[in-house]
Write a protein that holds these residues in place. Structure first.
Motif, PDB file in Angstrom:
ATOM      1  N   GLN A   1       0.838  -1.187   0.000  1.00 26.24           N
ATOM      2  CA  GLN A   1       0.000   0.000   0.000  1.00 26.24           C
ATOM      3  C   GLN A   1       0.881   1.249   0.000  1.00 26.24           C
ATOM      4  O   GLN A   1       1.925   1.277   0.667  1.00 26.24           O
ATOM      5  CB  GLN A   1      -0.908   0.028   1.237  1.00 26.24           C
ATOM      6  N   PRO A   2       0.486   2.313  -0.721  1.00 29.32           N
ATOM      7  CA  PRO A   2       1.299   3.532  -0.730  1.00 29.32           C
ATOM      8  C   PRO A   2       1.293   4.216   0.634  1.00 29.32           C
ATOM      9  O   PRO A   2       0.283   4.218   1.340  1.00 29.32           O
ATOM     10  CB  PRO A   2       0.609   4.408  -1.796  1.00 29.32           C
ATOM     11  N   ASP A   3       2.451   4.787   0.988  1.00 26.82           N
ATOM     12  CA  ASP A   3       2.593   5.601   2.202  1.00 26.82           C
ATOM     13  C   ASP A   3       2.271   4.838   3.484  1.00 26.82           C
ATOM     14  O   ASP A   3       1.891   5.427   4.491  1.00 26.82           O
ATOM     15  CB  ASP A   3       1.703   6.856   2.125  1.00 26.82           C
ATOM     16  N   GLU A   4       2.433   3.507   3.472  1.00 24.64           N
ATOM     17  CA  GLU A   4       2.091   2.720   4.658  1.00 24.64           C
ATOM     18  C   GLU A   4       3.324   2.369   5.478  1.00 24.64           C
ATOM     19  O   GLU A   4       3.264   2.283   6.703  1.00 24.64           O
ATOM     20  CB  GLU A   4       1.365   1.443   4.250  1.00 24.64           C
ATOM     21  N   SER A   5       4.453   2.154   4.820  1.00 21.58           N
ATOM     22  CA  SER A   5       5.662   1.744   5.521  1.00 21.58           C
ATOM     23  C   SER A   5       6.868   2.120   4.676  1.00 21.58           C
ATOM     24  O   SER A   5       6.775   2.255   3.455  1.00 21.58           O
ATOM     25  CB  SER A   5       5.636   0.229   5.766  1.00 21.58           C
ATOM     26  N   ASP A   6       8.021   2.297   5.361  1.00 19.82           N
ATOM     27  CA  ASP A   6       9.253   2.538   4.617  1.00 19.82           C
ATOM     28  C   ASP A   6      10.044   1.249   4.411  1.00 19.82           C
ATOM     29  O   ASP A   6      11.225   1.283   4.058  1.00 19.82           O
ATOM     30  CB  ASP A   6      10.112   3.594   5.328  1.00 19.82           C
TER      31      ASP A   6
ATOM     32  N   THR B   1       7.082  -4.802   1.789  1.00 17.80           N
ATOM     33  CA  THR B   1       5.996  -5.604   2.339  1.00 17.80           C
ATOM     34  C   THR B   1       6.455  -7.056   2.470  1.00 17.80           C
ATOM     35  O   THR B   1       6.952  -7.631   1.503  1.00 17.80           O
ATOM     36  CB  THR B   1       4.762  -5.531   1.421  1.00 17.80           C
TER      37      THR B   1
ATOM     38  N   ARG C   1       6.019   8.213 -10.167  1.00 21.48           N
ATOM     39  CA  ARG C   1       6.227   8.524  -8.755  1.00 21.48           C
ATOM     40  C   ARG C   1       7.710   8.789  -8.474  1.00 21.48           C
ATOM     41  O   ARG C   1       8.060   9.700  -7.716  1.00 21.48           O
ATOM     42  CB  ARG C   1       5.739   7.359  -7.890  1.00 21.48           C
TER      43      ARG C   1
ATOM     44  N   ILE D   1       9.559  12.153  -6.926  1.00 28.58           N
ATOM     45  CA  ILE D   1      10.543  12.110  -5.833  1.00 28.58           C
ATOM     46  C   ILE D   1      11.835  12.780  -6.266  1.00 28.58           C
ATOM     47  O   ILE D   1      12.456  13.541  -5.509  1.00 28.58           O
ATOM     48  CB  ILE D   1      10.786  10.649  -5.402  1.00 28.58           C
TER      49      ILE D   1
ATOM     50  N   GLU E   1      11.610  16.531  -5.997  1.00 28.25           N
ATOM     51  CA  GLU E   1      11.771  17.026  -4.634  1.00 28.25           C
ATOM     52  C   GLU E   1      13.237  17.052  -4.231  1.00 28.25           C
ATOM     53  O   GLU E   1      13.712  18.013  -3.613  1.00 28.25           O
ATOM     54  CB  GLU E   1      10.971  16.162  -3.663  1.00 28.25           C
TER      55      GLU E   1
END
Length: 241
Positions: free
Chosen positions: A42-47, A50, A191, A195, A198
């Protein structure tokens, strides 16, 4: 991973709705090697990546999944057969003839251990021990046992070089699926591009910006490479997509 989770994975393998993801490679008509995610990334769930697991799925002649073996490395396997499917020797035969030769044939281990607990009752313990012995496992010496409440068994073939190598077979994705994969890779590349922007504009790190740009191009190119690989397999198998 408990038996409830494994039962849910079997339901998923049989077409039930769920969040689990299974990717398989057939080794025989009834046994496949695969990788399992309990939940899709899932996006933005963990660094972190999975978690996922290598596994073997056992099917009957009607192609219903009837057993599962999760590979936890050389030290243990988590083996599960639904209660109504037990007592038929399906797991022992699959382990002996396909799964254990494939495990050791991959080259990352020379033996395989399993541990059976007495916590689920004596009858279950004895049935699991019989099945393990039928598959070719032998108990470790008492001095090698980890705990009094468990039995650890080892599979170590007398002639490892004589084990059959089971290659498995390629299975073609549909062109619709290839298109989905290309779109997913294009999304990931986009994506990465964000990044990179940024990093470039906020951190001013030119080297890191270049690295991200190179990775973006590589990810974008993977879509075409997957399509090319699909056509190559199709030609080798004599299929037309």
């Amino acid at each position: 991973m408990n038996d409830e989770t494994l039962a849910r994975l079997i339901y998923r393998a049989n077409g039930a709705y769920g969040q689990e993801v299974l990717v398989e490679r057939p080794l025989t008509e009834t046994i496949s090697w695969g990788r399992i995610w309990l939940q899709a990334p899932q996006p933005d769930e963990s660094d972190l990546l999975t978690p996922n697991y290598y596994a073997y799925l056992i099917r009957d002649q009607a192609q219903r999944c009837v057993g599962l073996v999760i590979d936890h490395g050389e030290k243990d396997l988590h083996v599960y057969v639904p209660p109504h499917r037990r007592g038929r020797g399906l797991m022992s035969q699959a382990l002996r003839e396909v799964i254990l030769p494939h495990l050791l044939g991959r080259g990352d281990r020379t033996e395989q251990l399993i541990t059976i607990s007495r916590n689920y009752g004596q009858a279950t313990f004895e049935a699991a021990a019989r099945a393990a012995r039928a598959a070719g496992f032998e108990p470790l010496e008492l001095g090698e046992q980890a705990e009094e409440n468990t039995l650890t068994l080892r599979y170590r073939p007398a002639e490892a070089d004589a084990l059959p190598w089971i290659e498995g077979r390629n299975t073609l994705p549909t062109m619709e699926r290839v298109g989905q994969l290309r779109r997913q890779l294009a999304y990931l590349a986009s994506r990465l591009q964000l990044i990179g922007a940024e990093v470039e504009l906020q951190l001013g790190d030119e080297v890191l910006t270049d690295d991200i740009a190179n990775l973006t191009r590589e990810v974008q190119d993977l879509g075409e490479r997957i399509e090319t690989a699909t056509w190559a397999v199709a030609r080798n198998q004599g299929h037309r997509l």
